[in-house]
Motif scaffolding. Structure first.
Motif, PDB file in Angstrom:
ATOM      1  N   LEU A 173      30.814  26.517  29.204  1.00  0.00           N
ATOM      2  CA  LEU A 173      29.933  27.473  29.571  1.00  0.00           C
ATOM      3  C   LEU A 173      30.089  28.031  30.962  1.00  0.00           C
ATOM      4  O   LEU A 173      29.754  29.390  31.099  1.00  0.00           O
ATOM      5  N   LEU A 174      29.973  27.519  31.944  1.00  0.00           N
ATOM      6  CA  LEU A 174      30.186  28.091  33.384  1.00  0.00           C
ATOM      7  C   LEU A 174      31.344  28.677  33.494  1.00  0.00           C
ATOM      8  O   LEU A 174      31.311  29.974  34.328  1.00  0.00           O
ATOM      9  N   TYR A 175      32.509  28.375  33.034  1.00  0.00           N
ATOM     10  CA  TYR A 175      33.865  29.220  33.214  1.00  0.00           C
ATOM     11  C   TYR A 175      33.691  30.275  32.472  1.00  0.00           C
ATOM     12  O   TYR A 175      34.210  31.516  32.966  1.00  0.00           O
ATOM     13  N   ALA A 176      33.048  30.386  31.217  1.00  0.00           N
ATOM     14  CA  ALA A 176      32.835  31.468  30.410  1.00  0.00           C
ATOM     15  C   ALA A 176      31.985  32.600  31.160  1.00  0.00           C
ATOM     16  O   ALA A 176      32.356  33.810  31.309  1.00  0.00           O
ATOM     17  N   CYS A 177      30.934  31.884  31.929  1.00  0.00           N
ATOM     18  CA  CYS A 177      29.892  32.883  32.690  1.00  0.00           C
ATOM     19  C   CYS A 177      30.690  33.532  33.869  1.00  0.00           C
ATOM     20  O   CYS A 177      30.731  34.804  34.261  1.00  0.00           O
ATOM     21  N   GLN A 178      31.507  32.698  34.417  1.00  0.00           N
ATOM     22  CA  GLN A 178      32.322  33.173  35.545  1.00  0.00           C
ATOM     23  C   GLN A 178      33.344  34.378  35.142  1.00  0.00           C
ATOM     24  O   GLN A 178      33.568  35.325  36.041  1.00  0.00           O
ATOM     25  N   GLN A 179      34.004  34.236  34.069  1.00  0.00           N
ATOM     26  CA  GLN A 179      34.909  35.224  33.633  1.00  0.00           C
ATOM     27  C   GLN A 179      34.069  36.451  33.443  1.00  0.00           C
ATOM     28  O   GLN A 179      34.573  37.673  33.853  1.00  0.00           O
ATOM     29  N   ILE A 180      32.978  36.348  32.862  1.00  0.00           N
ATOM     30  CA  ILE A 180      31.973  37.674  32.575  1.00  0.00           C
ATOM     31  C   ILE A 180      31.555  38.166  33.902  1.00  0.00           C
ATOM     32  O   ILE A 180      31.561  39.416  33.883  1.00  0.00           O
ATOM     33  N   GLU A 181      31.097  37.300  34.840  1.00  0.00           N
ATOM     34  CA  GLU A 181      30.635  37.738  36.155  1.00  0.00           C
ATOM     35  C   GLU A 181      31.841  38.642  36.832  1.00  0.00           C
ATOM     36  O   GLU A 181      31.670  39.732  37.312  1.00  0.00           O
ATOM     37  N   ALA A 182      33.264  38.191  36.443  1.00  0.00           N
ATOM     38  CA  ALA A 182      34.303  38.839  37.245  1.00  0.00           C
ATOM     39  C   ALA A 182      34.439  40.129  36.413  1.00  0.00           C
ATOM     40  O   ALA A 182      35.043  41.381  37.241  1.00  0.00           O
ATOM     41  N   ILE A 183      34.163  40.385  35.194  1.00  0.00           N
ATOM     42  CA  ILE A 183      34.289  41.613  34.483  1.00  0.00           C
ATOM     43  C   ILE A 183      33.483  42.513  34.928  1.00  0.00           C
ATOM     44  O   ILE A 183      33.607  43.964  35.287  1.00  0.00           O
ATOM     45  N   ILE A 184      32.377  42.203  35.222  1.00  0.00           N
ATOM     46  CA  ILE A 184      31.132  43.119  35.667  1.00  0.00           C
ATOM     47  C   ILE A 184      31.557  43.618  37.266  1.00  0.00           C
ATOM     48  O   ILE A 184      31.216  44.529  37.389  1.00  0.00           O
ATOM     49  N   THR A 185      31.948  42.620  38.081  1.00  0.00           N
ATOM     50  CA  THR A 185      32.437  43.078  39.200  1.00  0.00           C
ATOM     51  C   THR A 185      33.526  44.092  39.354  1.00  0.00           C
ATOM     52  O   THR A 185      33.307  45.106  40.126  1.00  0.00           O
ATOM     53  N   ALA A 186      34.536  43.824  38.458  1.00  0.00           N
ATOM     54  CA  ALA A 186      35.670  44.847  38.459  1.00  0.00           C
ATOM     55  C   ALA A 186      35.153  46.094  37.937  1.00  0.00           C
ATOM     56  O   ALA A 186      35.282  47.315  38.461  1.00  0.00           O
ATOM     57  N   GLU A 187      34.404  46.233  36.656  1.00  0.00           N
ATOM     58  CA  GLU A 187      33.696  47.296  36.333  1.00  0.00           C
ATOM     59  C   GLU A 187      32.732  48.145  37.100  1.00  0.00           C
ATOM     60  O   GLU A 187      33.000  49.338  37.400  1.00  0.00           O
ATOM     61  N   SER A 188      32.345  47.317  38.325  1.00  0.00           N
ATOM     62  CA  SER A 188      31.282  48.062  39.411  1.00  0.00           C
ATOM     63  C   SER A 188      32.283  48.857  40.264  1.00  0.00           C
ATOM     64  O   SER A 188      31.709  49.611  40.900  1.00  0.00           O
ATOM     65  N   CYS A 189      33.641  48.439  40.393  1.00  0.00           N
ATOM     66  CA  CYS A 189      34.413  48.925  41.330  1.00  0.00           C
ATOM     67  C   CYS A 189      35.162  50.179  40.900  1.00  0.00           C
ATOM     68  O   CYS A 189      35.949  50.581  41.664  1.00  0.00           O
ATOM     69  N   ARG A 190      35.127  50.493  39.714  1.00  0.00           N
ATOM     70  CA  ARG A 190      35.804  51.571  39.096  1.00  0.00           C
ATOM     71  C   ARG A 190      35.338  52.810  39.746  1.00  0.00           C
ATOM     72  O   ARG A 190      34.430  53.157  40.015  1.00  0.00           O
ATOM     73  N   VAL A 191      36.446  53.621  39.967  1.00  0.00           N
ATOM     74  CA  VAL A 191      36.414  54.873  40.646  1.00  0.00           C
ATOM     75  C   VAL A 191      35.222  55.832  39.804  1.00  0.00           C
ATOM     76  O   VAL A 191      34.411  56.438  40.557  1.00  0.00           O
ATOM     77  N   GLU A 192      35.695  55.958  38.533  1.00  0.00           N
ATOM     78  CA  GLU A 192      34.710  56.950  37.781  1.00  0.00           C
ATOM     79  C   GLU A 192      33.189  56.462  37.949  1.00  0.00           C
ATOM     80  O   GLU A 192      32.211  57.350  37.783  1.00  0.00           O
ATOM     81  N   ARG A 193      32.911  55.325  38.272  1.00  0.00           N
ATOM     82  CA  ARG A 193      31.542  54.732  38.616  1.00  0.00           C
ATOM     83  C   ARG A 193      30.856  54.887  39.721  1.00  0.00           C
ATOM     84  O   ARG A 193      29.718  54.630  40.034  1.00  0.00           O
ATOM     85  N   ASN A 194      31.650  55.498  40.874  1.00  0.00           N
ATOM     86  CA  ASN A 194      31.359  55.354  42.196  1.00  0.00           C
ATOM     87  C   ASN A 194      31.501  56.771  42.613  1.00  0.00           C
ATOM     88  O   ASN A 194      31.859  57.046  43.922  1.00  0.00           O
TER      89      ASN A 194
END
Length: 202
Positions: A173-194
């Motif tokens: 569970l915790l590792y799966a959540c860490q992976q999803i958190e990493a996805i959210i962090t990466a997506e928030s850094c996309r150029v088109e979102r900023n």
């Protein structure tokens, strides 16, 4: 206005894979992540609360909401309706909040068709079929017939993984959540979102 619009995350996968458990843990870890409560016609399970886990609706009420186009998506899954009220999602995104939808695969495909690349689609999978079957049996709410029906549906759902952006195995569970958190962090850094930020710099 310096605020960027929020990002819509769609988390789905086979029934019994642990979507609800993962979402509950994510909400504890990511306090700014808004959870969109789905509506359903299925009966509440032990410990579930109306308006927290789901909005529990009668079949007639749900069908009226469909007619009024009040859902971002809806699906009939193993005899019950599930759907995402659209107005809440739109309001939160415009306010700059990220929103996560925990929905069945049928519903996710509707969202994909409706919003295209504006959402981030995450497919949650079990480590293996035997583990998925064990999790469903633990609910103690399945007959042999409904179990077999769910497993047949799962086979069809797994083939739709190609329509998702990311795949996360829910073994720990915790590792799966860490992976999803990493996805959210990466997506928030996309150029088109900023765009607002970098246009100011230029």
């Amino acid at each position: 206005m310096n605020k960027r619009e929020g990002v819509l995350y769609i988390l789905s996968g086979p029934s019994g894979v642990g979507k609800g458990t993962v979402c509950t843990q994510l909400r504890k870890q990511l306090l700014n992540l808004k959870y969109s409560v789905s509506a359903t016609t299925r009966a509440p399970r032990a410990g579930e609360t109306d308006g927290v886990n789901y909005f529990f609706k009668s079949k007639d009420k749900f069908e009226k909401m469909i007619q009024n186009n009040e859902f971002l998506e809806w699906a009939n899954y193993v005899g019950n309706y599930y759907g995402t009220p659209y107005s809440y999602v739109q309001e939160q995104l415009k306010e700059g909040h990220d929103v996560i939808l925990e929905i069945e695969v049928q519903g996710a495909m509707q969202v994909r068709e409706r919003i295209g690349k504006d959402g981030v689609f995450i497919f949650l999978v079990p480590p293996n079929v035997a583990e998925l079957k064990r999790r469903i049996l633990e609910r103690a709410s399945e007959t042999d017939e409904s179990m077999n029906q769910r497993l047949k549906v799962m086979e069809k759902e797994m083939k739709l993984i190609q329509h998702y952006d990311y795949c996360v195995v829910n073994d720990d569970l915790l590792y799966a959540c860490q992976q999803i958190e990493a996805i959210i962090t990466a997506e928030s850094c996309r150029v088109e979102r900023n765009k607002i930020k970098y246009e100011q710099w230029l």
